[in-house]
Design an enzyme around this catalytic site. Sequence first.
Site, PDB file in Angstrom:
ATOM      1  N   GLY A  22       5.559   2.888  11.729  1.00 22.55           N
ATOM      2  CA  GLY A  22       4.462   2.126  12.318  1.00 22.55           C
ATOM      3  C   GLY A  22       4.601   1.871  13.808  1.00 22.55           C
ATOM      4  CG  ASP A  62       4.503  -1.745  12.546  1.00 23.10           C
ATOM      5  OD1 ASP A  62       5.326  -2.651  12.306  1.00 23.10           O
ATOM      6  OD2 ASP A  62       4.238  -0.843  11.736  1.00 23.10           O
ATOM      7  CG  ASP A  85       2.451  -9.239   5.939  1.00 25.02           C
ATOM      8  OD1 ASP A  85       2.030 -10.395   5.900  1.00 25.02           O
ATOM      9  OD2 ASP A  85       2.109  -8.390   5.107  1.00 25.02           O
ATOM     10  CE  LYS A 115      -1.221  -8.724   8.209  1.00 27.24           C
ATOM     11  NZ  LYS A 115      -1.177  -8.144   6.855  1.00 27.24           N
ATOM     12  CG  PHE A 155      -3.705  -4.034   4.323  1.00 23.32           C
ATOM     13  CD1 PHE A 155      -2.333  -4.183   4.178  1.00 23.32           C
ATOM     14  CD2 PHE A 155      -4.221  -2.763   4.520  1.00 23.32           C
ATOM     15  CE1 PHE A 155      -1.489  -3.088   4.219  1.00 23.32           C
ATOM     16  CE2 PHE A 155      -3.381  -1.654   4.567  1.00 23.32           C
ATOM     17  CZ  PHE A 155      -2.008  -1.821   4.418  1.00 23.32           C
ATOM     18  CB  VAL A 156      -4.727  -4.888  10.242  1.00 22.94           C
ATOM     19  CG1 VAL A 156      -5.460  -6.211  10.284  1.00 22.94           C
ATOM     20  CG2 VAL A 156      -3.220  -5.095  10.422  1.00 22.94           C
ATOM     21  CG  ASP A 184       0.601   3.874   6.458  1.00 25.54           C
ATOM     22  OD1 ASP A 184       1.242   2.826   6.670  1.00 25.54           O
ATOM     23  OD2 ASP A 184       0.783   4.583   5.452  1.00 25.54           O
ATOM     24  NE  ARG A 209       2.150   6.326   9.448  1.00 20.72           N
ATOM     25  CZ  ARG A 209       2.764   5.229   8.996  1.00 20.72           C
ATOM     26  NH1 ARG A 209       2.738   4.135   9.711  1.00 20.72           N
ATOM     27  NH2 ARG A 209       3.394   5.236   7.850  1.00 20.72           N
TER      28      ARG A 209
END
Length: 183
Positions: free
Chosen positions: A48, A104, A107, A135, A156-157, A163, A169
């Site tokens: 990522g 990246d 979470d 987040k 969820f991004v 991805d 991606r």
Amino acid sequence: MDAPDISADLTEVLYSSDQISARLDEIAAQIDADYAGKDLLLIGVLNGAVMVMADLSRKLKTHAAMDWMAISSYGAGTKSSGVVRILKDLSTDLTGRHVLVVEDIIDTGLTLAYLMQNLAGRGPASIALMAMFRKPLAMKTPVDVAYVGFDIPNDFVVGYGLDYAGRYRNLADLGILAPRVYS
Ligand code: 5GP
């Protein structure tokens, strides 16, 4: 690809590639100032962080070596498992190095909490973390982040290196994936 190319798959564009680039300019300037006179080693977390690593490193005005790790994350799902496995380790000895981990997204923080502890045990002169997205509402364990691009909602991004099942991606922007894509 850009958000309009796949607009049916997104419920919202959170940050455009231009906004991401502008924020990275600010962060790169901050890193240049903080690491002036130091030999910086950037560690990217595959896959990522490829985009943020490529963009951030080129915005720095000072030398920065780069190395990569691969650790297990979601697979094809959309929820953090908390299970961390090193799939590919570094080729660089961290002893005495000034290390900046480039991520990246944070979470739950479970992955990075493990990773930062693991790397700190390898004798670096310093270790810090940069995350493009975070987040805050999803965090389950505290992670000390020196540089954050943007705080985002608990959705969820995809895009900018992130991805879903191997897709999106190469989307230049960051968007919220429409639930119908994964439900
Ligand atoms: P954490 O351990 O902090 O819960 O999650 C770490 C990893 O899960 C991230 O490096 C990323 O690969 C993946 N991840 C977390 N949230 C998202 C998200 O919203 N979208 C995508 N595509 N991946 C995510």
